[in-house]
Design a protein around this motif. Structure first.
Motif, short mmCIF file in Angstrom:
data_model
loop_
_atom_site.label_atom_id
_atom_site.label_comp_id
_atom_site.label_asym_id
_atom_site.label_seq_id
_atom_site.Cartn_x
_atom_site.Cartn_y
_atom_site.Cartn_z
N VAL A 55 18.07 -7.13 1.31
CA VAL A 55 16.93 -7.00 0.38
C VAL A 55 16.68 -5.52 0.13
CG1 VAL A 55 14.48 -7.49 0.02
CG2 VAL A 55 15.90 -9.13 1.29
N GLU A 56 16.80 -5.11 -1.12
CA GLU A 56 16.59 -3.69 -1.42
C GLU A 56 15.12 -3.41 -1.68
OE1 GLU A 56 19.28 -1.78 -4.01
OE2 GLU A 56 21.00 -2.97 -3.32
N VAL A 57 14.65 -2.31 -1.16
CA VAL A 57 13.23 -1.97 -1.31
C VAL A 57 13.08 -0.51 -1.75
CG1 VAL A 57 12.56 -3.62 0.47
CG2 VAL A 57 12.93 -1.24 1.09
N GLU A 58 11.97 -0.24 -2.41
CA GLU A 58 11.66 1.14 -2.78
C GLU A 58 10.38 1.55 -2.11
OE1 GLU A 58 11.72 2.37 -6.85
OE2 GLU A 58 13.46 1.11 -7.25
N LEU A 59 10.43 2.62 -1.33
CA LEU A 59 9.26 2.98 -0.52
C LEU A 59 8.19 3.73 -1.32
CD1 LEU A 59 10.58 3.94 3.00
CD2 LEU A 59 9.80 1.76 2.11
N GLU A 60 8.56 4.42 -2.36
CA GLU A 60 7.54 5.13 -3.15
C GLU A 60 7.96 5.25 -4.61
OE1 GLU A 60 6.84 8.70 -0.93
OE2 GLU A 60 8.88 8.73 -0.16
N LEU A 102 0.83 -1.20 0.00
CA LEU A 102 0.00 0.00 0.00
C LEU A 102 0.87 1.25 0.00
CD1 LEU A 102 -2.68 -1.09 2.63
CD2 LEU A 102 -2.94 -0.97 0.15
N PRO A 103 0.35 2.36 -0.57
CA PRO A 103 1.11 3.62 -0.53
C PRO A 103 1.33 4.07 0.92
CG PRO A 103 -0.79 3.77 -2.01
CD PRO A 103 -0.91 2.48 -1.29
N LEU A 104 2.42 4.79 1.14
CA LEU A 104 2.72 5.26 2.50
C LEU A 104 1.54 6.02 3.11
CD1 LEU A 104 6.43 6.35 1.97
CD2 LEU A 104 5.61 4.58 3.56
N LEU A 129 6.95 5.97 11.09
CA LEU A 129 6.56 4.60 11.46
C LEU A 129 6.01 3.87 10.23
CD1 LEU A 129 6.58 2.99 14.13
CD2 LEU A 129 4.19 3.64 14.45
N ALA A 130 5.25 4.59 9.40
CA ALA A 130 4.74 3.99 8.16
C ALA A 130 5.89 3.56 7.25
CB ALA A 130 3.82 4.98 7.43
N ARG A 131 6.94 4.38 7.20
CA ARG A 131 8.11 4.03 6.38
C ARG A 131 8.83 2.80 6.94
NH1 ARG A 131 9.33 8.35 2.84
NH2 ARG A 131 11.43 7.56 2.47
N ALA A 132 8.95 2.75 8.26
CA ALA A 132 9.61 1.60 8.89
C ALA A 132 8.81 0.32 8.65
CB ALA A 132 9.79 1.86 10.38
N LEU A 133 7.48 0.44 8.75
CA LEU A 133 6.60 -0.70 8.52
C LEU A 133 6.69 -1.19 7.08
CD1 LEU A 133 3.09 -0.12 10.18
CD2 LEU A 133 4.53 -2.17 10.35
N LYS A 134 6.58 -0.24 6.16
CA LYS A 134 6.61 -0.61 4.73
C LYS A 134 7.96 -1.22 4.36
CE LYS A 134 5.66 1.29 0.11
NZ LYS A 134 4.58 0.45 -0.43
N THR A 135 9.04 -0.67 4.90
CA THR A 135 10.37 -1.24 4.65
C THR A 135 10.42 -2.70 5.10
OG1 THR A 135 11.42 0.92 4.94
CG2 THR A 135 12.83 -1.02 5.21
N THR A 136 9.94 -2.95 6.31
CA THR A 136 9.95 -4.32 6.85
C THR A 136 9.16 -5.26 5.95
OG1 THR A 136 10.12 -3.44 9.10
CG2 THR A 136 9.31 -5.71 8.86
N LEU A 137 7.96 -4.83 5.59
CA LEU A 137 7.06 -5.71 4.83
C LEU A 137 7.59 -5.98 3.43
CD1 LEU A 137 3.81 -4.10 6.19
CD2 LEU A 137 4.54 -6.47 6.57
N LEU A 138 8.19 -4.97 2.79
CA LEU A 138 8.74 -5.19 1.45
C LEU A 138 9.98 -6.08 1.52
CD1 LEU A 138 8.31 -1.68 -0.26
CD2 LEU A 138 6.91 -3.74 -0.53
#
Lengths: 359, 359
Positions: free
Chosen positions: B354-359, B136-138, B271-280
């Protein structure tokens, strides 16, 4: 009970037990471990130790799929963990122990770390891979209780060990793929969190009322007689009023008996009957081997009498209906609150209706 | 955040949340429950409540296999739990709640019994069944955190409720077959045993040192920098030094923040960024959706500030290797001692890679 203690070529201990005669001398072989020690880290928020035993993930010993390490050895070229000589029950140090006597160093971390001191033993319930704990003769189940008591005494004498915990994991549903009848014993250097929590309640109750809380509850269960599966002169099996798992059963002496060390001949014989009744009812319920985690709780190994507590074998079966597992998830694993979809009275009625023959 | 609260035809509450505009009026339908109440029994040995919600086993509503109750309604002849009108996040009372406002009577037993008072809500994270919390988007993840805070405030105002617990069970491995992105919220009439145990440690530490134990641990983790997955200005994600599960991750604010009610715009965004990072990172690790239990711990709902504690979202993934589940068995379920086959530092290194892109 007769006993012969031996040392395997790789240094692990092996204890052979005989019911009617001493196990003879024998050759020892079998797999040898790539044991690399373990350590424990303190979880400061939960106030508990977590054990790190990384050799368990990268096991060096990869047996062929049909190899049964618990079968008495018959082929000298492929020895198992237990000799082919005469014995009835065998106990040996786990090849990949989470806790051991020579745990080695503990790497420093930002929380307290200590070596993983303790013992992890495997208990072979029978020579016959086609049996299970419940199908064994009563005399063999009595011997197993005796062996547990012997291990409790042996391990409890080690000053660094605080609690001896026999258990059995049964079935692929709880992660066990080796079907030869066997259980395990862990001896911890501390009283583990769950027994410690129960002991704290029991101590409080005993200080207030001078009686054992578990025995009071047991008397109320016997009076209610709604959930009792076996009622013998010295032991009982029942679905507890506060069962967390659908088919949870407790097997316990009805007379004061804080630990396996306090078992006498009569209690042991009746406890074996209560155990066998429970296990045959489980397997008879759906006509198939019933998976479970079996946990044997007893007094800590501190040399005290512990009249506040009571020996109790608890069964946690993962099924709540045929083919429907109870998953432990958010509320159970996260909050510690168990939600049951079934009433203990109804599950007890199902188990009461299963007829069994003890001998 | 905009909100519209409604009552379903069967009396259950539905809250629709909009990020940028208020959800419009709408028709309501959907399944209605065969709700029969629940009760709790006191487990005197473990000193905890066990919930009995028998309507969950014998569900009267049996939907067709392709029916997704969390999809916005489009067919008036087969309404779902949520309307087709505009909304971004929806929350409704569970059709088969373990705990509810109208729990009914509690049958007398040989232990204390009380009605199963509380709340069990379903949180629909997105209208799109193909998304997951991490995709989901941030801005949508921020909205979900806002919704959790709103539910914490709403439920916490009910005098009979003591603790609000948002969680997500994800994946068939933890028993979830409905893949539409959603979580749950349980509100308990007591502080549950596991958060209570942590709070007791935190209170003791705060009384001694005047600081929050979790923040001290967090600072040590940031200084060690071995296990940190995300380090933002206000929030952090890390594999804790004392991880019990192989891929356990904690997501938490780095500034004092005892509960969801204390989130400000900046903490929430980070916190949303930390969550999304973890999940991705989870989903990227093996290129497949990563199952877990997610538990959101916060201060009890007693109106106090609770500076001793810290909001913390913990992830418990059931896998320890690709295709290899960690079974909780004798030592974990019986003794409460977790044994890990892997080191937190190694699992953290895998996730860091694991590399992730947040947006």
């Amino acid at each position: 009970m007769f006993k012969r203690s031996l040392v395997k070529p790789d240094g692990r201990l092996l204890h052979l037990y005989g019911r009617t005669s001493p196990p003879p001398e024998c050759d020892l072989g079998g797999p040898s471990g790539g044991y690399g020690g373990s350590h424990m880290r303190w979880h400061p928020l939960r106030a508990e130790w977590v054990v790190y035993a990384t050799h368990r993930q990268t096991r060096t010993f990869l047996p062929p799929p049909e190899y049964n390490p618990l079968l008495p050895s018959s082929d000298p070229n492929q020895p198992t963990e237990v000799p082919g000589s005469a014995w009835d029950v065998a106990v040996f140090d786990n090849l990949y122990p989470s806790l051991s006597a020579d745990a080695g160093a503990s790497p420093p971390q930002i929380v307290d770390t200590v070596p993983g001191v303790g013992a992890c033993e495997v208990v072979v319930f029978s020579r016959d891979p086609g049996q299970s704990l419940g199908t064994l003769p009563l005399a063999q189940i009595e011997l197993i209780l005796d062996v547990w008591a012997d291990r409790t005494a042996d391990l409890g004498r080690r000053a660094e060990l605080a609690y001896v915990f026999p258990f059995e994991n049964r079935g692929v549903e709880v992660g066990v793929t080796l079907h030869h009848p066997h259980g395990q014993i862990y001896a911890y250097p501390f009283v583990p969190p769950l027994p410690a929590r129960v002991l704290a309640q029991e101590e409080r109750y005993h200080a207030l009322h001078g009686r054992a809380l578990a025995l009071e509850l047991l008397e109320a269960e016997l009076a209610a007689d709604e959930r009792v599966l076996y009622r013998g002169p010295r032991a009982v099996a029942l679905v507890p009023v506060c069962a967390r798992y659908a088919y949870e059963v407790w097997v316990t002496p009805r007379v004061p008996c804080p630990s396996l060390l306090a078992l006498d001949t009569e209690i042991r014989a009746d406890l074996a009957r209560a155990l066998k009744t429970t296990l045959l009812k489980y397997d008879g319920l759906w006509g198939r081997p019933f998976p479970y985690v079996m946990a044997c709780y007893q007094a800590p190994s501190d040399g005290e009498l512990h009249p506040e507590t009571q020996l109790r074998i608890e069964f946690y079966p993962p099924y709540r209906m045929p083919g429907r597992l109870k998953y432990l998830a958010g509320t159970e694993l996260g909050a510690g609150v168990f939600t049951a979809e079934t009433l203990p009275e109804l599950k007890a009625a199902e188990l009461r209706a299963v007829e069994v023959e003890l001998e």
